[in-house]
Design an enzyme around this catalytic site. Structure first.
Site, PDB file in Angstrom:
ATOM      1  CG  ASN A  23     -31.155  18.005 -20.780  1.00 26.66           C
ATOM      2  OD1 ASN A  23     -30.388  17.541 -21.619  1.00 26.66           O
ATOM      3  ND2 ASN A  23     -31.492  17.353 -19.679  1.00 26.66           N
ATOM      4  CG  ASP A 115     -28.177   8.803 -20.785  1.00 25.32           C
ATOM      5  OD1 ASP A 115     -27.136   8.631 -21.441  1.00 25.32           O
ATOM      6  OD2 ASP A 115     -28.402   9.791 -20.083  1.00 25.32           O
ATOM      7  CG  ASP A 316     -31.890  14.397 -15.426  1.00 26.52           C
ATOM      8  OD1 ASP A 316     -32.103  13.205 -15.686  1.00 26.52           O
ATOM      9  OD2 ASP A 316     -32.158  15.317 -16.225  1.00 26.52           O
TER      10      ASP A 316
HETATM   11  N1  EPU Z   1     -42.172   8.904 -22.647  1.00 25.35           N
HETATM   12  C1  EPU Z   1     -43.043   8.077 -23.307  1.00 25.35           C
HETATM   13  N2  EPU Z   1     -43.352   8.387 -24.602  1.00 25.35           N
HETATM   14  C2  EPU Z   1     -42.830   9.477 -25.249  1.00 25.35           C
HETATM   15  C3  EPU Z   1     -41.945  10.321 -24.552  1.00 25.35           C
HETATM   16  C4  EPU Z   1     -41.627  10.000 -23.239  1.00 25.35           C
HETATM   17  O1  EPU Z   1     -43.522   7.080 -22.753  1.00 25.35           O
HETATM   18  O2  EPU Z   1     -43.157   9.697 -26.427  1.00 25.35           O
HETATM   19  C5  EPU Z   1     -41.784   8.575 -21.262  1.00 25.35           C
HETATM   20  C6  EPU Z   1     -40.302   8.230 -21.170  1.00 25.35           C
HETATM   21  O3  EPU Z   1     -40.070   6.877 -21.522  1.00 25.35           O
HETATM   22  C7  EPU Z   1     -39.970   8.534 -19.740  1.00 25.35           C
HETATM   23  C8  EPU Z   1     -40.881   9.721 -19.437  1.00 25.35           C
HETATM   24  O4  EPU Z   1     -41.912   9.715 -20.438  1.00 25.35           O
HETATM   25  O5  EPU Z   1     -40.322   7.452 -18.926  1.00 25.35           O
HETATM   26  C9  EPU Z   1     -40.186  11.079 -19.436  1.00 25.35           C
HETATM   27  O6  EPU Z   1     -39.592  11.315 -20.693  1.00 25.35           O
HETATM   28  P1  EPU Z   1     -39.404  12.789 -21.299  1.00 25.35           P
HETATM   29  O7  EPU Z   1     -39.890  12.767 -22.706  1.00 25.35           O
HETATM   30  O8  EPU Z   1     -39.972  13.772 -20.359  1.00 25.35           O
HETATM   31  O9  EPU Z   1     -37.834  12.918 -21.272  1.00 25.35           O
HETATM   32  P2  EPU Z   1     -36.874  13.342 -22.471  1.00 25.35           P
HETATM   33  O10 EPU Z   1     -37.379  14.538 -23.157  1.00 25.35           O
HETATM   34  O11 EPU Z   1     -36.529  12.140 -23.277  1.00 25.35           O
HETATM   35  C10 EPU Z   1     -35.462  14.998 -21.040  1.00 25.35           C
HETATM   36  C11 EPU Z   1     -34.015  15.122 -20.683  1.00 25.35           C
HETATM   37  C12 EPU Z   1     -33.658  14.060 -19.663  1.00 25.35           C
HETATM   38  C13 EPU Z   1     -34.530  14.229 -18.435  1.00 25.35           C
HETATM   39  C14 EPU Z   1     -36.011  14.172 -18.842  1.00 25.35           C
HETATM   40  C15 EPU Z   1     -36.955  14.422 -17.690  1.00 25.35           C
HETATM   41  C16 EPU Z   1     -33.053  15.953 -22.726  1.00 25.35           C
HETATM   42  C17 EPU Z   1     -32.184  15.711 -23.903  1.00 25.35           C
HETATM   43  N3  EPU Z   1     -33.210  14.936 -21.894  1.00 25.35           N
HETATM   44  O12 EPU Z   1     -35.594  13.709 -21.634  1.00 25.35           O
HETATM   45  O13 EPU Z   1     -32.311  14.282 -19.305  1.00 25.35           O
HETATM   46  O14 EPU Z   1     -34.245  13.202 -17.514  1.00 25.35           O
HETATM   47  O15 EPU Z   1     -36.263  15.144 -19.862  1.00 25.35           O
HETATM   48  O16 EPU Z   1     -36.766  15.684 -17.170  1.00 25.35           O
HETATM   49  O17 EPU Z   1     -33.574  17.041 -22.527  1.00 25.35           O
HETATM   50  C18 EPU Z   1     -30.077  13.737 -18.842  1.00 25.35           C
HETATM   51  O18 EPU Z   1     -29.806  14.923 -19.076  1.00 25.35           O
HETATM   52  O19 EPU Z   1     -29.250  12.915 -18.367  1.00 25.35           O
HETATM   53  C19 EPU Z   1     -31.412  13.236 -19.161  1.00 25.35           C
HETATM   54  C20 EPU Z   1     -31.713  11.952 -19.238  1.00 25.35           C
END
Ligand code: EPU
Length: 443
Positions: A23, A115, A316
Site C-alpha cells: 500500500n 476487494d 487489515d
Molecule cells: N470512503 C468513502 N469515500 C471515498 C473514499 C473512501 O466513503 O471517497 C470510505 C470507504 O468506503 C471505506 C473508508 O472510507 O469505508 C476507508 O477507505 P480508504 O479510502 O481509507 O481506503 P483505501 O484507500 O481504499 C487503503 C488500503 C486498504 C486499507 C485502507 C484503510 C490501498 C490500496 N488500500 O484503501 O488496504 O484497508 O486504506 O487503511 O492502499 C488491503 O491492503 O487489503 C486493503 C484493503
C-alpha cells in the site's frame, strides 16, 4: 484457478523478511509520473498489485527496468494520458489523475476494482479533486478529467480521513498553483512514506496537528531514489501465524513504530514479542524450542478490539487476529469501523469449527458511523475451538490470508482456492511459509 494445498497442525519456526509495503509502493509508482526524470524504488515486492500499476504506467509511456527488488521508472514523455481500461483492476489508477493532469492537462483512468469489503465509493476523492480545479465525468467504465485552468491549490476538508482520497489530493496538489490545506487527512505510515518520497522529489509538504497536510505547490519535481517501507500487514500476518500455531517467528525488518497498537494487543492476548534492531520476534508462552512440537502452549486471552484509522488498530489486521481469537479462552469482540462489510471470511472460520456470529449494533459505549445502519460490522468469537481442515475459496486478499492461516492451524489437509488473489499482496507466500516449516504447495 490456482490453489494452495495446506497440511496444518504444525508449529512454524524460523525467520522471514518482510517485503516492501503493497500500500506504499503502488502509490510511489504513480508518484513517479510527476516528473520527467527517472525515479528509483528499492524494496519493490513481486506482487500482483505492482504488476497492475506497471501495466498502467507502461500504457502511459513509462519505461520500467527491474533488477531484483529495485525498479527504475522513467516517464520522459506522457505518450497518452487516457487509459480507459486495463487487463486487471485495482484501486490505484484513480490516483494517477492528478499527475496526468499536471503533465498533460487531461486524463482518463479506469473505474476502481479491488476487494469487495463494502461499497467503497470514491466521492471523497472526487470532491477533493474538484476543489483543486478538476472537472470530472464518469464514463462507461472510466473517469475522464480536465483541469482547464490548471490545478489550483485549495482548502479541502475530508468528511472522513480516507487514505486513498488523501493520497489523491496530495498527488494532485504538489504541482498545483498555490497552497493546499487538507484537513481531516489520513496519516497512515504508508502515506507518510509517500510524502517522504515526494519531499525528496522537491515537493513542499507540511504535516500539522490535528490531521492536517499543507502543500505549497512547486512548478516542477525531479527524480529521486527511495526505499519502500516494510509491509506492516505482512508483519501482522506472520506474527499471528507464529502465535496461532504455537511456534516462534522472527519477522525481519518489522518496525515497532508501525506496529505499536498491534504489539499492545499481542501482550493483552498473552502472547509474546521481542523487539530488536533487526526486527521483531513473536511467540506464544509454552511453545517448545525451535522445531519441536508445542508443549503445554498457553491459552490466549479474549479481547475486545475496535478497528480505526491510524494510529488505531488497522482494519487489515482484524482478519488474522480473528484466527487467534478462535483459540482464546472466552468471548472476543471485533468492532469494525472502517468497512461496513468485512466479516465475510468468518463463514470460512465457522465452516472450520469456529464459534462466530455478527451483528449490526455497536458495542455499548463505542458508537461508530455504522451504528443504526443494517451493516453487520460487529463480530463475536467464542473460543477456544479446534479448527478442522476444509475446502476454502478466497474472498479477498486479507481474508485469503486468513484461509491460509486457519488451514495451517487446523489438523488435516485444506484446499484454498484463489492463490492469484493472495499473490496480489503477498510475495511468494507459499515459498516463504515453507521456509518456516509449513506444509503448503501450489496446485
Ligand atoms: N470512503 C468513502 N469515500 C471515498 C473514499 C473512501 O466513503 O471517497 C470510505 C470507504 O468506503 C471505506 C473508508 O472510507 O469505508 C476507508 O477507505 P480508504 O479510502 O481509507 O481506503 P483505501 O484507500 O481504499 C487503503 C488500503 C486498504 C486499507 C485502507 C484503510 C490501498 C490500496 N488500500 O484503501 O488496504 O484497508 O486504506 O487503511 O492502499 C488491503 O491492503 O487489503 C486493503 C484493503
Amino acid at each position: 484457478m490456482p490453489r494452495f494445498i495446506v497440511k496444518g497442525g504444525k508449529p512454524l519456526f524460523g525467520e522471514v523478511r518482510l517485503a516492501g509495503a503493497k500500500n506504499a509502493v503502488s502509490k510511489m509508482m504513480v508518484a513517479s509520473l510527476l516528473t520527467d526524470e527517472p525515479c528509483v524504488l528499492e524494496n519493490v515486492p513481486a506482487i500482483g498489485d505492482v504488476a497492475i500499476v506497471e501495466e498502467l504506467l507502461k500504457t502511459i509511456g513509462s519505461r520500467i527496468e527491474r533488477a531484483g527488488d529495485t525498479a527504475e521508472i522513467a516517464t520522459p514523455v506522457i505518450a497518452t494520458s487516457r487509459v480507459p481500461e486495463l487487463t486487471r483492476r485495482n484501486r490505484i489508477p484513480i490516483l494517477a489523475l492528478g499527475p496526468l493532469l499536471a503533465r498533460a492537462g487531461e486524463a482518463e483512468v479506469p473505474v476502481l476494482g479491488g476487494d469487495k469489503i463494502g461499497a467503497r465509493p470514491v466521492d471523497i476523492h472526487l470532491e477533493a479533486l474538484s476543489r483543486l480545479g478538476v472537472r470530472l465525468e464518469l464514463r462507461r467504465g472510466s473517469y475522464r478529467a480536465w483541469a482547464k485552468d490548471g490545478l489550483r491549490g485549495a482548502e479541502i476538508e475530508l468528511r472522513f480521513p480516507s487514505v486513498g482520497a488523501t493520497e489523491n489530493a496530495v498527488l494532485a496538489a504538489v504541482l498545483a498553483k498555490g497552497r493546499t490545506v487538507i484537513r481531516n487527512a489520513a496519516l497512515e505510515p504508508e502515506l507518510i512514506d509517500l510524502v517522504m518520497m515526494l519531499q525528496k522529489m522537491g515537493a513542499i509538504i507540511e504535516l500539522a496537528p490535528p490531521r492536517t497536510i499543507a502543500i505549497e505547490g512547486v512548478p516542477r519535481l525531479h527524480g529521486t531514489r527511495h526505499r519502500v517501507m516494510p509491509d506492516r500487514n505482512e508483519a501482522v500476518s506472520f506474527a499471528c501465524l507464529a502465535i496461532a500455531t504455537g511456534g516462534r517467528i522472527f519477522v525481519k525488518e518489522a518496525r515497532q513504530g508501525d506496529l505499536v497498537t498491534f504489539l499492545n494487543v499481542v501482550r493483552r492476548l498473552g502472547a509474546e514479542y521481542e523487539v530488536t534492531q533487526e526486527g521483531i520476534g513473536f511467540s506464544r508462552p509454552g511453545a517448545a524450542p525451535d522445531g519441536a512440537a508445542p508443549n503445554g502452549t498457553h491459552a490466549l486471552r479474549p479481547l475486545t478490539i475496535r478497528t480505526d484509522v491510524h494510529p488505531g488498530f488497522m482494519t487489515d489486521w482484524q482478519q488474522p487476529l480473528a484466527v487467534l481469537l478462535t483459540q482464546a479462552a472466552g468471548r472476543s469482540v471485533i468492532h469494525e469501523t472502517i468497512y461496513e462489510d468485512r466479516f465475510g471470511y468468518l463463514n470460512d472460520l465457522a465452516a472450520m469449527g469456529a464459534d462466530v456470529s455478527t451483528g449490526t449494533e455497536c458495542p455499548p459505549g463505542d458508537a461508530c458511523r455504522f451504528g443504526g445502519q443494517e451493516c453487520r460490522h460487529v463480530a463475536t468469537i467464542n473460543g477456544p475451538t479446534p479448527l478442522k481442515s476444509s475446502a476454502l475459496a478466497v474472498r479477498d486478499l486479507r481474508s485469503g490470508m486468513v484461509d491460509i492461516l486457519a488451514a495451517l492451524v487446523a489438523r488435516g489437509i485444506s484446499e484454498v482456492d484463489g492463490a492469484d488473489e493472495i499473490d496480489r499482496g503477498y510475495e511468494r507466500i507459499d515459498e516463504r511459509l515453507r521456509d518456516l516449516g509449513a506444509d503448503i504447495s501450489r496446485a
